[in-house]
Scaffold this motif. Sequence first.
Motif, PDB file in Angstrom:
ATOM      1  N   LYS A 330     -21.086  51.872 -17.440  1.00  0.00           N
ATOM      2  CA  LYS A 330     -21.733  52.624 -18.408  1.00  0.00           C
ATOM      3  C   LYS A 330     -21.958  54.262 -17.915  1.00  0.00           C
ATOM      4  CE  LYS A 330     -26.212  52.207 -15.819  1.00  0.00           C
ATOM      5  NZ  LYS A 330     -27.521  51.476 -16.087  1.00  0.00           N
ATOM      6  N   LYS A 331     -21.032  54.459 -16.556  1.00  0.00           N
ATOM      7  CA  LYS A 331     -21.074  55.899 -16.109  1.00  0.00           C
ATOM      8  C   LYS A 331     -20.129  56.786 -16.897  1.00  0.00           C
ATOM      9  CE  LYS A 331     -22.231  54.235 -11.274  1.00  0.00           C
ATOM     10  NZ  LYS A 331     -23.691  54.946 -11.472  1.00  0.00           N
ATOM     11  N   VAL A 332     -19.299  56.050 -17.634  1.00  0.00           N
ATOM     12  CA  VAL A 332     -18.336  56.703 -18.425  1.00  0.00           C
ATOM     13  C   VAL A 332     -18.941  56.807 -19.861  1.00  0.00           C
ATOM     14  CG1 VAL A 332     -16.080  56.635 -19.643  1.00  0.00           C
ATOM     15  CG2 VAL A 332     -16.256  55.539 -17.093  1.00  0.00           C
ATOM     16  N   ASN A 333     -19.157  58.178 -20.087  1.00  0.00           N
ATOM     17  CA  ASN A 333     -19.955  58.515 -21.253  1.00  0.00           C
ATOM     18  C   ASN A 333     -19.073  59.423 -22.021  1.00  0.00           C
ATOM     19  OD1 ASN A 333     -21.834  60.213 -23.054  1.00  0.00           O
ATOM     20  ND2 ASN A 333     -23.364  58.789 -21.990  1.00  0.00           N
ATOM     21  N   PHE A 334     -18.846  59.034 -23.252  1.00  0.00           N
ATOM     22  CA  PHE A 334     -17.832  60.149 -24.259  1.00  0.00           C
ATOM     23  C   PHE A 334     -18.816  60.910 -25.024  1.00  0.00           C
ATOM     24  CE2 PHE A 334     -14.649  56.458 -25.404  1.00  0.00           C
ATOM     25  CZ  PHE A 334     -14.182  56.276 -24.199  1.00  0.00           C
ATOM     26  N   GLU A 335     -19.956  60.838 -25.119  1.00  0.00           N
ATOM     27  CA  GLU A 335     -20.690  61.585 -25.922  1.00  0.00           C
ATOM     28  C   GLU A 335     -21.140  62.812 -25.189  1.00  0.00           C
ATOM     29  OE1 GLU A 335     -25.517  61.998 -27.721  1.00  0.00           O
ATOM     30  OE2 GLU A 335     -24.424  59.978 -27.653  1.00  0.00           O
ATOM     31  N   LYS A 336     -21.670  62.761 -23.894  1.00  0.00           N
ATOM     32  CA  LYS A 336     -21.961  63.696 -23.073  1.00  0.00           C
ATOM     33  C   LYS A 336     -20.853  64.598 -22.376  1.00  0.00           C
ATOM     34  CE  LYS A 336     -26.453  61.857 -21.986  1.00  0.00           C
ATOM     35  NZ  LYS A 336     -27.393  61.555 -20.748  1.00  0.00           N
ATOM     36  N   GLN A 337     -19.642  64.076 -22.383  1.00  0.00           N
ATOM     37  CA  GLN A 337     -18.316  64.642 -21.875  1.00  0.00           C
ATOM     38  C   GLN A 337     -17.323  64.528 -22.688  1.00  0.00           C
ATOM     39  OE1 GLN A 337     -17.370  64.525 -17.626  1.00  0.00           O
ATOM     40  NE2 GLN A 337     -15.527  63.139 -18.373  1.00  0.00           N
ATOM     41  N   GLY A 338     -16.842  65.393 -23.399  1.00  0.00           N
ATOM     42  CA  GLY A 338     -15.559  65.547 -24.367  1.00  0.00           C
ATOM     43  C   GLY A 338     -14.569  65.940 -23.722  1.00  0.00           C
ATOM     44  N   VAL A 339     -13.360  65.376 -24.316  1.00  0.00           N
ATOM     45  CA  VAL A 339     -12.096  65.498 -23.865  1.00  0.00           C
ATOM     46  C   VAL A 339     -11.093  65.771 -24.929  1.00  0.00           C
ATOM     47  CG1 VAL A 339     -10.071  64.585 -22.503  1.00  0.00           C
ATOM     48  CG2 VAL A 339     -12.600  63.922 -21.924  1.00  0.00           C
ATOM     49  N   THR A 340     -10.090  66.664 -24.908  1.00  0.00           N
ATOM     50  CA  THR A 340      -9.322  67.006 -26.002  1.00  0.00           C
ATOM     51  C   THR A 340      -7.739  67.160 -25.289  1.00  0.00           C
ATOM     52  OG1 THR A 340     -10.009  69.254 -26.195  1.00  0.00           O
ATOM     53  CG2 THR A 340     -10.827  67.747 -27.690  1.00  0.00           C
ATOM     54  N   VAL A 341      -7.006  66.982 -25.995  1.00  0.00           N
ATOM     55  CA  VAL A 341      -5.493  67.278 -25.491  1.00  0.00           C
ATOM     56  C   VAL A 341      -5.128  68.945 -25.974  1.00  0.00           C
ATOM     57  CG1 VAL A 341      -3.191  66.788 -25.802  1.00  0.00           C
ATOM     58  CG2 VAL A 341      -4.937  65.017 -25.909  1.00  0.00           C
ATOM     59  N   LYS A 342      -4.340  69.411 -24.581  1.00  0.00           N
ATOM     60  CA  LYS A 342      -3.910  70.818 -24.840  1.00  0.00           C
ATOM     61  C   LYS A 342      -2.394  70.361 -25.039  1.00  0.00           C
ATOM     62  CE  LYS A 342      -6.879  73.199 -21.679  1.00  0.00           C
ATOM     63  NZ  LYS A 342      -6.859  73.868 -20.320  1.00  0.00           N
ATOM     64  N   GLN A 343      -1.650  71.084 -25.707  1.00  0.00           N
ATOM     65  CA  GLN A 343      -0.121  70.884 -25.943  1.00  0.00           C
ATOM     66  C   GLN A 343       0.438  71.453 -24.779  1.00  0.00           C
ATOM     67  OE1 GLN A 343       1.307  69.500 -28.495  1.00  0.00           O
ATOM     68  NE2 GLN A 343      -0.916  69.182 -29.202  1.00  0.00           N
ATOM     69  N   SER A 344       1.493  70.680 -24.317  1.00  0.00           N
ATOM     70  CA  SER A 344       2.155  70.601 -23.246  1.00  0.00           C
ATOM     71  C   SER A 344       3.557  70.660 -23.488  1.00  0.00           C
ATOM     72  CB  SER A 344       1.733  69.538 -22.078  1.00  0.00           C
ATOM     73  OG  SER A 344       2.748  69.466 -21.056  1.00  0.00           O
ATOM     74  N   GLU A 345       4.432  71.633 -22.583  1.00  0.00           N
ATOM     75  CA  GLU A 345       5.926  71.864 -22.707  1.00  0.00           C
ATOM     76  C   GLU A 345       6.611  70.731 -22.134  1.00  0.00           C
ATOM     77  OE1 GLU A 345       7.133  74.159 -24.887  1.00  0.00           O
ATOM     78  OE2 GLU A 345       5.421  74.780 -25.681  1.00  0.00           O
ATOM     79  N   ASP A 346       5.964  70.355 -20.905  1.00  0.00           N
ATOM     80  CA  ASP A 346       6.611  69.284 -20.000  1.00  0.00           C
ATOM     81  C   ASP A 346       6.990  68.112 -20.717  1.00  0.00           C
ATOM     82  OD1 ASP A 346       6.502  70.921 -17.742  1.00  0.00           O
ATOM     83  OD2 ASP A 346       4.280  70.545 -17.584  1.00  0.00           O
ATOM     84  N   ASP A 347       8.315  67.668 -20.224  1.00  0.00           N
ATOM     85  CA  ASP A 347       8.576  66.365 -20.763  1.00  0.00           C
ATOM     86  C   ASP A 347       8.346  65.333 -19.274  1.00  0.00           C
ATOM     87  OD1 ASP A 347      10.209  64.285 -21.434  1.00  0.00           O
ATOM     88  OD2 ASP A 347      12.133  65.044 -21.586  1.00  0.00           O
ATOM     89  N   TYR A 348       7.355  64.423 -19.821  1.00  0.00           N
ATOM     90  CA  TYR A 348       7.257  63.434 -18.758  1.00  0.00           C
ATOM     91  C   TYR A 348       8.097  62.327 -18.887  1.00  0.00           C
ATOM     92  CZ  TYR A 348       2.601  65.509 -17.837  1.00  0.00           C
ATOM     93  OH  TYR A 348       1.560  66.464 -17.565  1.00  0.00           O
ATOM     94  N   SER A 349       9.408  62.457 -18.562  1.00  0.00           N
ATOM     95  CA  SER A 349      10.370  61.376 -18.601  1.00  0.00           C
ATOM     96  C   SER A 349      11.159  61.392 -17.275  1.00  0.00           C
ATOM     97  CB  SER A 349      11.384  61.731 -19.730  1.00  0.00           C
ATOM     98  OG  SER A 349      12.251  62.763 -19.511  1.00  0.00           O
ATOM     99  N   ASP A 350      12.181  60.783 -17.068  1.00  0.00           N
ATOM    100  CA  ASP A 350      13.055  60.704 -15.973  1.00  0.00           C
ATOM    101  C   ASP A 350      14.157  61.195 -16.040  1.00  0.00           C
ATOM    102  OD1 ASP A 350      13.773  58.779 -17.591  1.00  0.00           O
ATOM    103  OD2 ASP A 350      14.852  57.696 -16.189  1.00  0.00           O
ATOM    104  N   ASN A 351      14.182  62.030 -17.055  1.00  0.00           N
ATOM    105  CA  ASN A 351      15.425  63.158 -17.243  1.00  0.00           C
ATOM    106  C   ASN A 351      15.268  64.218 -16.478  1.00  0.00           C
ATOM    107  OD1 ASN A 351      16.582  61.029 -18.941  1.00  0.00           O
ATOM    108  ND2 ASN A 351      16.419  62.406 -20.686  1.00  0.00           N
ATOM    109  N   GLU A 352      16.360  64.585 -15.662  1.00  0.00           N
ATOM    110  CA  GLU A 352      16.191  65.939 -14.951  1.00  0.00           C
ATOM    111  C   GLU A 352      16.667  67.013 -15.740  1.00  0.00           C
ATOM    112  OE1 GLU A 352      15.051  66.076 -12.020  1.00  0.00           O
ATOM    113  OE2 GLU A 352      14.959  63.677 -11.770  1.00  0.00           O
TER     114      GLU A 352
END
Length: 352
Positions: A330-352
């Motif tokens: 219950k310590k995880v509360n969505f209503e009282k703490q919002g989270v949204t995504v920022k667009q990221s340029e990074d590629d989280y893959s194993d490619n170099e």
Amino acid sequence: MGQFRKKLIIMAAAGALAVSSLAGCSRSMDNDAVVAEVGKDKITLGVANFYARMQQAQYETYYAGMMGMTGEDMWKQEVEDGKTYEDGMKESLLEALENMYLLNQHAADYDIELTDDDKKAIDKAANLFVEDNTLEDKEAVSGYEKNVKKYLELATIQSRMDQPMKEGVDEEVSDEEAAQKSMQYVLFSYNKTDADGNSEAMTDDEKAAQKQKAQEFADSLKAGDNPDIGALAQEAGQEVKTATFDADSTSPNADLVKAADALENEGDVTDIVDTDSGVYVAKVTSFLDREATDAKKESIVEERKQEQYDSLLKKWREDTEITEHKNVWKKVNFEKQGVTVKQSEDDYSDNE
């Protein structure tokens, strides 16, 4: 690595987050507290919070706006007596996370394990996530390296387990079992367009007139005066549409499907079907639409595979002692703490 690379690219969409809290909401929590125990494995609050916040970010970013509300309003809306959307979501998320641990516990049964390349890719993704987010935001979502890595390890095993757990089902499906009929139909709508181009409901007199037109159309089609339904519809100022169906279909309208399914011969025409949206008339064109039937066969096979997958998970859950600590979760509360995504340029893959 192709399948896992896709997993990491998906993760990259949530690489940088925007975290907001209502006044007085504390972000601090004991990340080592135990949310649930799955057999001998302990799910820490840190891993559970990170997993939940990633899902929350997707919903607040992509769904709340579509629903025309803020994330806070979305989570607190009541979906049933005494149960909010957040309550229901958290229940399903905790169960999903428990299932991920179960899959990990049974991975060896299917010779599934993380490769060295997997581990390198996970390390890179976790490091990039840590670099992308501020300390304050990482604290809010438990986005520390060990939690990110644990989630990615679980997600990788989960993706690898999907195919082998679904293998061995009967993939033979007869035409009779999958049979899909096809029809052409016309809807004499009870809506009209006003002078400004807006849709509005017809008056009772106008509806009666539409119903009479539909009856005349059906009578002409049955009489065979003009067997071409397209030409006859054009004369009536209507549009012909097509649909495939079986007895369980509900689209385009359940009553229409029932009427069409009851016809005994190809080419037969239904009586008028009066609904809230308008009056339907349909002509059955085939009792076995080959393309739709073959597609239904594929769908039935996929359903069998999913049923086998679900039954395995159900059995594992029944055979495993699972204890949930609601006071921690219950310590995880969505209503009282919002989270949204920022667009990221990074590629989280194993490619170099």
